[in-house]
Scaffold this active site. Structure first.
Site, PDB file in Angstrom:
ATOM      1  N   ARG A   1       0.894  -0.836   0.153  1.00  0.00           N
ATOM      2  CA  ARG A   1      -0.293  -0.005  -0.142  1.00  0.00           C
ATOM      3  C   ARG A   1       0.861   1.246  -0.026  1.00  0.00           C
ATOM      4  NH1 ARG A   1      -4.073  -1.319   5.119  1.00  0.00           N
ATOM      5  NH2 ARG A   1      -2.012  -3.306   4.984  1.00  0.00           N
TER       6      ARG A   1
ATOM      7  N   GLY B   1      -6.581  -7.581  13.817  1.00  0.00           N
ATOM      8  CA  GLY B   1      -6.637  -9.450  14.913  1.00  0.00           C
ATOM      9  C   GLY B   1      -6.890  -8.929  16.416  1.00  0.00           C
TER      10      GLY B   1
ATOM     11  N   ARG C   1      24.320  24.223   4.750  1.00  0.00           N
ATOM     12  CA  ARG C   1      24.171  22.524   3.984  1.00  0.00           C
ATOM     13  C   ARG C   1      25.350  22.097   4.762  1.00  0.00           C
ATOM     14  NH1 ARG C   1      24.365  23.554  -2.200  1.00  0.00           N
ATOM     15  NH2 ARG C   1      24.545  21.191  -1.872  1.00  0.00           N
TER      16      ARG C   1
HETATM   17  C1  UD1 Z   1      -1.420  -8.107  11.793  1.00  0.00           C
HETATM   18  C2  UD1 Z   1      -1.311  -9.122  12.515  1.00  0.00           C
HETATM   19  C3  UD1 Z   1      -3.246  -8.200  13.757  1.00  0.00           C
HETATM   20  C4  UD1 Z   1      -2.702  -7.101  13.802  1.00  0.00           C
HETATM   21  C5  UD1 Z   1      -1.551  -6.505  13.346  1.00  0.00           C
HETATM   22  C6  UD1 Z   1      -1.330  -5.208  13.934  1.00  0.00           C
HETATM   23  C7  UD1 Z   1      -0.790 -11.561  12.271  1.00  0.00           C
HETATM   24  C8  UD1 Z   1      -1.893 -12.311  11.261  1.00  0.00           C
HETATM   25  N1  UD1 Z   1      -1.590  -9.896  12.040  1.00  0.00           N
HETATM   26  O1  UD1 Z   1      -1.520  -7.764  10.606  1.00  0.00           O
HETATM   27  O2  UD1 Z   1      -3.852  -9.720  14.288  1.00  0.00           O
HETATM   28  O3  UD1 Z   1      -3.832  -6.581  15.011  1.00  0.00           O
HETATM   29  O4  UD1 Z   1      -0.696  -6.829  12.977  1.00  0.00           O
HETATM   30  O5  UD1 Z   1      -0.783  -4.523  13.104  1.00  0.00           O
HETATM   31  O6  UD1 Z   1      -0.003 -11.507  12.670  1.00  0.00           O
HETATM   32  N2  UD1 Z   1       6.391  -9.188   7.996  1.00  0.00           N
HETATM   33  C9  UD1 Z   1       7.085 -10.459   7.408  1.00  0.00           C
HETATM   34  N3  UD1 Z   1       6.983 -11.625   6.931  1.00  0.00           N
HETATM   35  C10 UD1 Z   1       5.713 -11.385   6.523  1.00  0.00           C
HETATM   36  C11 UD1 Z   1       4.735 -10.943   6.939  1.00  0.00           C
HETATM   37  C12 UD1 Z   1       4.618  -9.739   7.916  1.00  0.00           C
HETATM   38  O7  UD1 Z   1       8.618 -10.142   8.140  1.00  0.00           O
HETATM   39  O8  UD1 Z   1       5.398 -12.934   6.287  1.00  0.00           O
HETATM   40  C13 UD1 Z   1       5.988  -7.953   9.162  1.00  0.00           C
HETATM   41  C14 UD1 Z   1       5.221  -6.724   8.153  1.00  0.00           C
HETATM   42  O9  UD1 Z   1       6.324  -6.433   7.128  1.00  0.00           O
HETATM   43  C15 UD1 Z   1       5.153  -6.019   9.542  1.00  0.00           C
HETATM   44  C16 UD1 Z   1       4.027  -6.753   9.984  1.00  0.00           C
HETATM   45  O10 UD1 Z   1       5.304  -8.229   9.875  1.00  0.00           O
HETATM   46  O11 UD1 Z   1       6.591  -5.057  10.063  1.00  0.00           O
HETATM   47  C17 UD1 Z   1       2.808  -7.257   9.948  1.00  0.00           C
HETATM   48  O12 UD1 Z   1       2.600  -7.402   8.779  1.00  0.00           O
HETATM   49  P1  UD1 Z   1       1.450  -7.589   7.949  1.00  0.00           P
HETATM   50  O13 UD1 Z   1       1.381  -7.567   7.181  1.00  0.00           O
HETATM   51  O14 UD1 Z   1       0.826  -5.691   8.019  1.00  0.00           O
HETATM   52  O15 UD1 Z   1       0.167  -7.789   9.297  1.00  0.00           O
HETATM   53  P2  UD1 Z   1      -0.967  -7.180   9.679  1.00  0.00           P
HETATM   54  O16 UD1 Z   1      -1.998  -7.190   8.291  1.00  0.00           O
HETATM   55  O17 UD1 Z   1      -0.894  -5.778  10.237  1.00  0.00           O
HETATM   56 MG    MG Z   2       0.537  -4.067   9.371  1.00  0.00          MG
END
Ligand code: UD1
Ligand code: MG
Length: 449
Positions: free
Chosen positions: A19, A142, A318
């Site tokens: 996003r 979550g 600068r």
């Molecule tokens: C996640 C939580 C959700 C919580 C929310 C808070 C899970 C399944 N969900 O959702 O319950 O309310 O955060 O913001 O955990 N990331 C990785 N590898 C991956 C996926 C994600 O490193 O494979 C990292 C992302 O860079 C990020 C964080 O994990 O920093 C969270 O990932 P994101 O996809 O934003 O999770 P949410 O959908 O926000």
């Molecule tokens: Mg997130």
């Protein structure tokens, strides 16, 4: 960092950040002059952990650089937050303390909140803790299901939640901590049978509860839980961090006439009795000593401003520059890689590049230092007490020694000895009556049509 600490921090930063619509990894987007990830790291460091491990995607070489000297592990495919934490397991084989998980896109947490959270887990003798929040609009987060004792029994992702579960106001922030052994034992059991086919870290409470492991919840203030998913949130967090930095500056004894219009950086150092007028931008690497005044609309980066100096309005300083004690840099002056020594003055419309301006020297209006010949930059030394007449061009490399005077409008190409006067311009010639004769001729011509 104390190697004896029983805490290891794992920062998840491998997410795509779709996003943001950016080529730059999300966690590398700057907030108050440095990448978002470095805010998270600073807070992690403040807990003096044994190790900080950042989980990144294979192409995130900038992030790898930014987190140095701390370690990274690579998550080759973004299979979910549970899988991301699992990637750090190999690095933690011999670690039997507590693993604290933070998100790289949540830069607002404070040391106080996190250490309090860790203490709570320890005091409760719990295996896990999940930090919750109660946002005005829980959509997308979550939901945390707690039992009568307040323990977390489940976290359900928005996409997997029933209508009733969606009504739960307590949401997971993304911050959790757990005993390393229990954490990795349970992570191995996480599957991807969910709406997004991801390995969710949020499956832990359910798995832990099934094994009678104690999983506590805690509540964080909403101020700290905001994360960045898009550019609008990036701007919102920028303004929160700016507010913190300005508050700190004011607490330290600076007057910000219109705080909301002053932009500071993560490392801005501001002394006491400093006044900063409206619309001032201060980039990284700036130190401002006591009693300095920064007038409106000034732009300063990578510079040291010494005691009692006066800058602006409309000045640009600068990087690699220093402005001496009680020196004055006035309107429309650009100072670049230059040292302006104590008491020196340049008050109107000048460019000072690659120069040393000696103590109490005076640079006249419109002076330009020609430091660049199209290939290389050259140095200019202007001695103590030297006086540069207005509209002079100083063609570097050149040295104007102490006490020398440069006549206004000169082009200075050669060194000027101490106390000498340099004049480098065509001499003036007066032609008596010429103007009257000229006007007469032009008027006659006009009358003749
Ligand atoms: C996640 C939580 C959700 C919580 C929310 C808070 C899970 C399944 N969900 O959702 O319950 O309310 O955060 O913001 O955990 N990331 C990785 N590898 C991956 C996926 C994600 O490193 O494979 C990292 C992302 O860079 C990020 C964080 O994990 O920093 C969270 O990932 P994101 O996809 O934003 O999770 P949410 O959908 O926000
Ligand atoms: Mg997130």
């Amino acid at each position: 960092m104390s190697k004896t600490s029983n805490i290891t921090v794992v920062i998840l930063a491998a997410g795509k950040g779709t996003r943001m619509k950016s080529d730059l990894p999300k966690v590398m987007h700057p907030l108050a002059g440095r990448p978002m990830i470095n805010w998270v790291l600073e807070t992690a460091e403040s807990l003096s952990p044994a190790q900080i491990i950042t989980v990144i995607a294979p192409d995130q070489t900038e992030t790898q650089q930014a987190v140095k000297p701390h370690d990274c592990v690579i998550q080759s495919e973004q299979l979910g937050t549970g899988h991301a934490v699992q990637c750090a397991q190999d690095k933690l084989k011999n670690f039997d303390g507590t693993v604290l998980v933070l998100y790289g896109d949540g830069p607002l947490y404070t040391k106080e909140t996190l250490s309090h959270f860790l203490k709570n887990i320890e005091n409760a003798k719990a295996a896990f803790g999940f930090l919750g929040m109660e946002p005005d609009n829980p959509t997308g987060y979550g939901r945390m299901v707690t039992n009568a004792d307040g323990f977390v029994t489940e976290i359900i992702e928005e996409k997997d939640a029933s209508a009733a579960q969606k009504k739960i106001g307590l949401c997971w922030t993304g911050v959790m901590a757990g005993k390393a052994k229990e954490l990795f034992d349970l992570i191995d059991k996480i599957d991807n049978n969910n709406a997004q086919s991801e390995y969710y870290l949020t499956d832990l409470p359910k798995l832990a509860t099934a094994q009678n492991l104690k999983t506590i919840s805690a509540l964080a203030s909403l101020d700290e839980t905001l994360g960045v998913n898009d550019r609008a949130q990036l701007a919102e967090l920028e303004s929160k961090l700016q507010a913190r930095l300005r508050k700190q500056a004011m607490e330290n004894g600076a007057t910000l006439t219109d705080p909301a219009s002053v932009f500071l950086s993560f490392d801005t150092q501001i002394g006491q009795d400093v006044t900063i007028e409206p619309n001032v931008f201060i980039g990284p690497g700036v130190t401002i000593a006591n009693n300095v005044t920064i007038h409106a609309f000034s732009h300063i980066e990578g510079a040291e401003i010494k005691q009692g100096a006066e800058i602006g309005p409309f000045a640009r300083i600068r990087p690699k520059s220093s402005i001496g004690a009680k020196a004055v840099i006035g309107n429309f002056i650009e100072v670049n890689r230059s040292a302006v020594e104590d008491g020196a003055k340049s008050k109107h419309m000048s460019y000072l590049g690659d120069a040393v301006i000696g103590e109490n020297a005076n640079i006249g209006a419109g002076t330009v230092i020609a430091n660049y010949d199209g290939f290389e930059k050259h140095k200019t030394i202007i001695g103590a007490g030297a006086f540069i007449g207005t509209n002079s061009t100083i063609i570097a490399p050149v040295t104007i020694e102490d006490g020398a005077i440069v006549a206004a409008g000169s082009a200075v190409t050669d060194n000027v000895p101490a106390d000498a006067m340099a004049i480098g311009r065509a001499r003036q010639e007066n032609r008596d009556g010429w103007a009257a004769i000229y006007r007469g001729k032009r008027l006659d011509a006009k009358k003749a049509g």
